[in-house]
Design an enzyme around this catalytic site. Structure first.
Site, mmCIF file in Angstrom:
data_model
loop_
_atom_site.group_PDB
_atom_site.id
_atom_site.type_symbol
_atom_site.label_atom_id
_atom_site.label_comp_id
_atom_site.label_asym_id
_atom_site.label_seq_id
_atom_site.Cartn_x
_atom_site.Cartn_y
_atom_site.Cartn_z
ATOM 1 N N CYS A 67 0.610 -1.113 -0.114
ATOM 2 C CA CYS A 67 0.134 0.165 0.433
ATOM 3 C C CYS A 67 0.552 1.176 0.202
ATOM 4 O O CYS A 67 2.356 0.858 -0.191
ATOM 5 C CB CYS A 67 -0.976 -0.141 1.169
ATOM 6 S SG CYS A 67 -0.427 -0.432 3.315
ATOM 7 N N HIS A 135 15.137 -19.080 17.056
ATOM 8 C CA HIS A 135 14.105 -18.490 16.360
ATOM 9 C C HIS A 135 13.108 -19.396 16.470
ATOM 10 O O HIS A 135 11.824 -18.900 16.338
ATOM 11 C CB HIS A 135 14.391 -18.015 15.322
ATOM 12 C CG HIS A 135 15.339 -17.369 15.209
ATOM 13 N ND1 HIS A 135 15.896 -15.768 15.473
ATOM 14 C CD2 HIS A 135 16.604 -17.277 14.440
ATOM 15 C CE1 HIS A 135 17.024 -15.430 15.340
ATOM 16 N NE2 HIS A 135 18.206 -16.275 15.255
HETATM 17 C C1 RB5 Z 1 -4.087 5.284 0.818
HETATM 18 O O1 RB5 Z 1 -3.924 6.557 1.078
HETATM 19 C C2 RB5 Z 1 -2.911 5.569 1.610
HETATM 20 O O2 RB5 Z 1 -3.681 5.490 3.288
HETATM 21 C C3 RB5 Z 1 -2.518 3.237 2.058
HETATM 22 O O3 RB5 Z 1 -2.108 2.993 0.926
HETATM 23 C C4 RB5 Z 1 -1.758 3.123 2.925
HETATM 24 O O4 RB5 Z 1 -0.416 4.157 3.080
HETATM 25 C C5 RB5 Z 1 -1.859 2.561 4.754
HETATM 26 O O5 RB5 Z 1 -1.843 2.593 5.200
#
Ligand code: RB5
Length: 154
Positions: A67, A135
């Protein structure tokens, strides 16, 4: 090597996902792509869930989640039993994620690292070997905590 690799992102990770998929293809690995597949704004939990479910349900499957920062995808993925998702920002962390934590999902930030850095991290993680030994007792403790805090769905 895992029997399969699944990959997913939100819009913030789309460009990096495509770069990592192409890199894997060059290494002879076809990752199953759970989306997203366009620039439209989406909610990262929807895609994190798909990848984390696949990894949670199959010990031979590894996942890659991306993300914007990697933070949201990490939070989502680590809700799933048996998932050890590691957000990494350099090759050392990526290697450690496998050697010490046996991470079965690697998480990347599409707005944090370059495609070249991301591919180098994915390679470091895939090529590393889990060390086991001391581990494993730590991973066993994580598994115990996971069992103990699990709340049955009502
Ligand atoms: C999206 O704008 C953003 O919030 C997402 O990609 C991520 O970074 C969330 O943790």
């Amino acid at each position: 090597m895992a029997s399969s690799i699944v990959i997913g992102s939100d819009h913030g990770g789309l460009a990096l996902k495509d770069a990592v998929r192409n890199f894997l293809r060059e290494r002879g690995v076809e990752a199953r792509d759970f989306g997203t597949n366009n620039e439209e704004s989406v909610d990262y939990p929807d895609f994190g869930e798909k990848v984390a479910r696949a990894v949670s349900g199959d010990a031979e499957t590894l996942g890659i989640l991306i993300c914007g920062t990697g933070i949201g995808m990490s939070i989502v993925a680590n809700k799933f039993p048996g998932v050890r998702a590691a957000l990494v920002t350099d090759e050392f962390m990526a290697r450690m994620a496998k050697e010490h934590n046996n991470a079965n999902i690697i998480v990347l930030g599409g707005r944090v690292v370059t495609p070249a850095q991301a591919c180098a991290m994915v390679a470091a993680w895939l090529d590393a070997t889990y060390e086991g030994g001391r581990h494993q007792q730590r991973l066993d403790k994580i598994a115990r905590i996971e069992r103990e805090v699990a709340v049955p769905r009502s």
